[in-house]
Design an enzyme around this catalytic site. Sequence first.
Site, PDB file in Angstrom:
ATOM      1  N   GLU A 132       0.815  -1.219   0.000  1.00 18.18           N
ATOM      2  CA  GLU A 132       0.000   0.000   0.000  1.00 18.18           C
ATOM      3  C   GLU A 132       0.848   1.269   0.000  1.00 18.18           C
ATOM      4  O   GLU A 132       0.357   2.356  -0.308  1.00 18.18           O
ATOM      5  CB  GLU A 132      -0.968  -0.007   1.198  1.00 18.18           C
ATOM      6  CG  GLU A 132      -1.889  -1.207   1.168  1.00 18.18           C
ATOM      7  CD  GLU A 132      -3.035  -1.132   2.156  1.00 18.18           C
ATOM      8  OE1 GLU A 132      -3.455  -0.021   2.507  1.00 18.18           O
ATOM      9  OE2 GLU A 132      -3.503  -2.204   2.583  1.00 18.18           O
ATOM     10  N   TYR A 155      -2.802   4.718   7.378  1.00 15.58           N
ATOM     11  CA  TYR A 155      -2.076   3.454   7.575  1.00 15.58           C
ATOM     12  C   TYR A 155      -0.879   3.368   6.634  1.00 15.58           C
ATOM     13  O   TYR A 155       0.259   3.147   7.062  1.00 15.58           O
ATOM     14  CB  TYR A 155      -3.022   2.261   7.339  1.00 15.58           C
ATOM     15  CG  TYR A 155      -2.287   0.942   7.155  1.00 15.58           C
ATOM     16  CD1 TYR A 155      -1.561   0.370   8.200  1.00 15.58           C
ATOM     17  CD2 TYR A 155      -2.296   0.278   5.925  1.00 15.58           C
ATOM     18  CE1 TYR A 155      -0.867  -0.831   8.021  1.00 15.58           C
ATOM     19  CE2 TYR A 155      -1.614  -0.917   5.747  1.00 15.58           C
ATOM     20  CZ  TYR A 155      -0.899  -1.466   6.797  1.00 15.58           C
ATOM     21  OH  TYR A 155      -0.211  -2.636   6.617  1.00 15.58           O
ATOM     22  N   LYS A 159       3.218   3.317   7.358  1.00 15.70           N
ATOM     23  CA  LYS A 159       4.101   2.211   6.959  1.00 15.70           C
ATOM     24  C   LYS A 159       5.208   2.734   6.033  1.00 15.70           C
ATOM     25  O   LYS A 159       6.363   2.308   6.119  1.00 15.70           O
ATOM     26  CB  LYS A 159       3.310   1.107   6.251  1.00 15.70           C
ATOM     27  CG  LYS A 159       2.355   0.323   7.150  1.00 15.70           C
ATOM     28  CD  LYS A 159       3.037  -0.464   8.255  1.00 15.70           C
ATOM     29  CE  LYS A 159       3.855  -1.618   7.744  1.00 15.70           C
ATOM     30  NZ  LYS A 159       4.353  -2.461   8.886  1.00 15.70           N
TER      31      LYS A 159
HETATM   32  N1  LIG Z   1      -2.589  -8.266   6.775  1.00 10.71           N
HETATM   33  C1  LIG Z   1      -2.143  -7.930   5.580  1.00 10.71           C
HETATM   34  O1  LIG Z   1      -2.771  -8.231   4.557  1.00 10.71           O
HETATM   35  C2  LIG Z   1      -0.820  -7.194   5.427  1.00 10.71           C
HETATM   36  C3  LIG Z   1      -0.408  -6.871   4.152  1.00 10.71           C
HETATM   37  C4  LIG Z   1       0.824  -6.242   4.002  1.00 10.71           C
HETATM   38  C5  LIG Z   1       1.606  -5.958   5.103  1.00 10.71           C
HETATM   39  N2  LIG Z   1       1.176  -6.263   6.349  1.00 10.71           N
HETATM   40  C6  LIG Z   1       2.055  -5.933   7.480  1.00 10.71           C
HETATM   41  O2  LIG Z   1       2.386  -7.146   8.138  1.00 10.71           O
HETATM   42  C7  LIG Z   1       2.522  -6.925   9.540  1.00 10.71           C
HETATM   43  C8  LIG Z   1       1.617  -7.872  10.303  1.00 10.71           C
HETATM   44  O3  LIG Z   1       0.273  -7.642   9.875  1.00 10.71           O
HETATM   45  P1  LIG Z   1      -0.944  -8.441  10.540  1.00 10.71           P
HETATM   46  O4  LIG Z   1      -2.066  -8.403   9.566  1.00 10.71           O
HETATM   47  O5  LIG Z   1      -0.465  -9.712  11.069  1.00 10.71           O
HETATM   48  O6  LIG Z   1      -1.291  -7.463  11.757  1.00 10.71           O
HETATM   49  P2  LIG Z   1      -2.205  -7.752  13.031  1.00 10.71           P
HETATM   50  O7  LIG Z   1      -2.930  -6.461  13.274  1.00 10.71           O
HETATM   51  O8  LIG Z   1      -2.980  -9.005  12.870  1.00 10.71           O
HETATM   52  O9  LIG Z   1      -1.158  -8.009  14.213  1.00 10.71           O
HETATM   53  C9  LIG Z   1      -0.335  -7.010  14.726  1.00 10.71           C
HETATM   54  C10 LIG Z   1       0.315  -7.537  15.995  1.00 10.71           C
HETATM   55  O10 LIG Z   1       1.205  -6.506  16.475  1.00 10.71           O
HETATM   56  C11 LIG Z   1       0.981  -6.325  17.856  1.00 10.71           C
HETATM   57  N3  LIG Z   1       1.257  -4.914  18.176  1.00 10.71           N
HETATM   58  C12 LIG Z   1       0.565  -3.821  17.767  1.00 10.71           C
HETATM   59  N4  LIG Z   1       1.111  -2.703  18.283  1.00 10.71           N
HETATM   60  C13 LIG Z   1       2.195  -3.102  19.019  1.00 10.71           C
HETATM   61  C14 LIG Z   1       3.170  -2.419  19.778  1.00 10.71           C
HETATM   62  N5  LIG Z   1       3.140  -1.084  19.913  1.00 10.71           N
HETATM   63  N6  LIG Z   1       4.156  -3.142  20.377  1.00 10.71           N
HETATM   64  C15 LIG Z   1       4.191  -4.498  20.256  1.00 10.71           C
HETATM   65  N7  LIG Z   1       3.273  -5.206  19.574  1.00 10.71           N
HETATM   66  C16 LIG Z   1       2.283  -4.513  18.962  1.00 10.71           C
HETATM   67  C17 LIG Z   1      -0.482  -6.670  18.086  1.00 10.71           C
HETATM   68  O11 LIG Z   1      -0.743  -7.018  19.436  1.00 10.71           O
HETATM   69  C18 LIG Z   1      -0.678  -7.828  17.110  1.00 10.71           C
HETATM   70  O12 LIG Z   1      -0.371  -9.056  17.735  1.00 10.71           O
HETATM   71  C19 LIG Z   1       2.223  -5.454   9.769  1.00 10.71           C
HETATM   72  O13 LIG Z   1       3.433  -4.754   9.843  1.00 10.71           O
HETATM   73  C20 LIG Z   1       1.442  -5.059   8.543  1.00 10.71           C
HETATM   74  O14 LIG Z   1       1.621  -3.677   8.245  1.00 10.71           O
HETATM   75  C21 LIG Z   1      -0.028  -6.859   6.538  1.00 10.71           C
END
Ligand SMILES: NC(=O)c1ccc[n+]([C@@H]2O[C@H](COP(=O)([O-])OP(=O)(O)OC[C@H]3O[C@@H](n4cnc5c(N)ncnc54)[C@H](O)[C@@H]3O)[C@@H](O)[C@H]2O)c1
Length: 346
Positions: A132, A155, A159
């Site tokens: 994104e 968001y 990132k």
């Molecule tokens: N889900 C998607 O499709 C997608 C796509 C591209 C990139 N991402 C990236 O991948 C990564 C994981 O995504 P996801 O979907 O598993 O996210 P999620 O929201 O399911 O999980 C995030 C985790 O991070 C923890 N967290 C949040 N803030 C925190 C903090 N301040 N300190 C410590 N832990 C903290 C939360 O408790 C949670 O367990 C992220 O960086 C996201 O930007 C996700």
Amino acid sequence: MKILVTGGTGFIGSAVVRLAVARGHAVVNLDALTYAACEANVASVAESPLYAFEHADIRDRAALDRILAAHAPDAVMHLAAESHVDRSIDGPGAFIETNVTGTYTLLEAARSYWTRAGRPDAFRVHHVSTDEVFGSLGATGAFAETTPYEPRSPYSASKAASDHLVRAWHETYGLPVVLSNCSNNYGPFHFPEKLVPVVILNALAGRPIPVYGAGENVRDWLYVEDHADALLLVLERGRTGRSYNIGGENEARNIDLVRTICAILDDRRPGGAPHDRLITLVEDRPGHDLRYAIDPSRIRAELGWRPSVTLREGLERTVQWFLDNEPWWRALQSREGVGRRLGTTA
Ligand SMILES: NC(=O)c1ccc[n+]([C@@H]2O[C@H](COP(=O)([O-])OP(=O)(O)OC[C@H]3O[C@@H](n4cnc5c(N)ncnc54)[C@H](O)[C@@H]3O)[C@@H](O)[C@H]2O)c1
């Protein structure tokens, strides 16, 4: 290898934790346990001697210093983030705090740990990011690693900022980093506020299935277990200072994705068929990016990686997982904001 995984109790982080332990790596999961975390996601490895958990916030420098010193990891995989675009529209502050300030704090803690250890070349910080950051595509084209950043939501802007910090810490301080930017993930343990689980759970309940706008938005869908596999490969074999785009080679319009899920449910839960009668077009997300697509040439050419499932296969597995794991998703439906329309700016 011993890997410190941040955000290992979330959706993608927990897939990485489960796969890393299955492959014999020691894993320290550092997670603040926000609303998006679910401890059941890592229950299958919780008793493993290879697994340790640290309840901590990535903005807490003292906690990061203590955890790095205590566990002495060989690498850090950074997945902790606020991750839901709709929530970033309602409350951008938490996204700046965790995704920008938290990443900065983690980079500083990692730099200090690495410097004290004599700056070993083998140390790695792998920053996990999103496609994104590149903005929105028209009907054609795909994001390469060289595509200029043009984030359009709070968001994706947060990132993008974190990606820039990671690159800067490499260029300025020599911190050994690697980055990856992936497309939309789906699969087991997907938190029930995201599109795929919303469709499955609303269809099962006989409730309207909300589709934003006309459902024309296109995403490149990546099965989460394929993504975890790619992430471990990038960590182990990616070139230092380089970024890798990771896609599913599975582009679909939202409306077609939703119809496919409905068709799979028609097969497995014929009592509710046809489930697509529940599809309801709702007001679009403000600034909704039209299309994302990943050019996977670099990860394919340099690391020989390709996704293992088609979208249909991945969705079949995902639907079956939700059918088999009702207690998991029922427990999450009472969490704040789940099941409610978020991010309308109204
Ligand atoms: N889900 C998607 O499709 C997608 C796509 C591209 C990139 N991402 C990236 O991948 C990564 C994981 O995504 P996801 O979907 O598993 O996210 P999620 O929201 O399911 O999980 C995030 C985790 O991070 C923890 N967290 C949040 N803030 C925190 C903090 N301040 N300190 C410590 N832990 C903290 C939360 O408790 C949670 O367990 C992220 O960086 C996201 O930007 C996700």
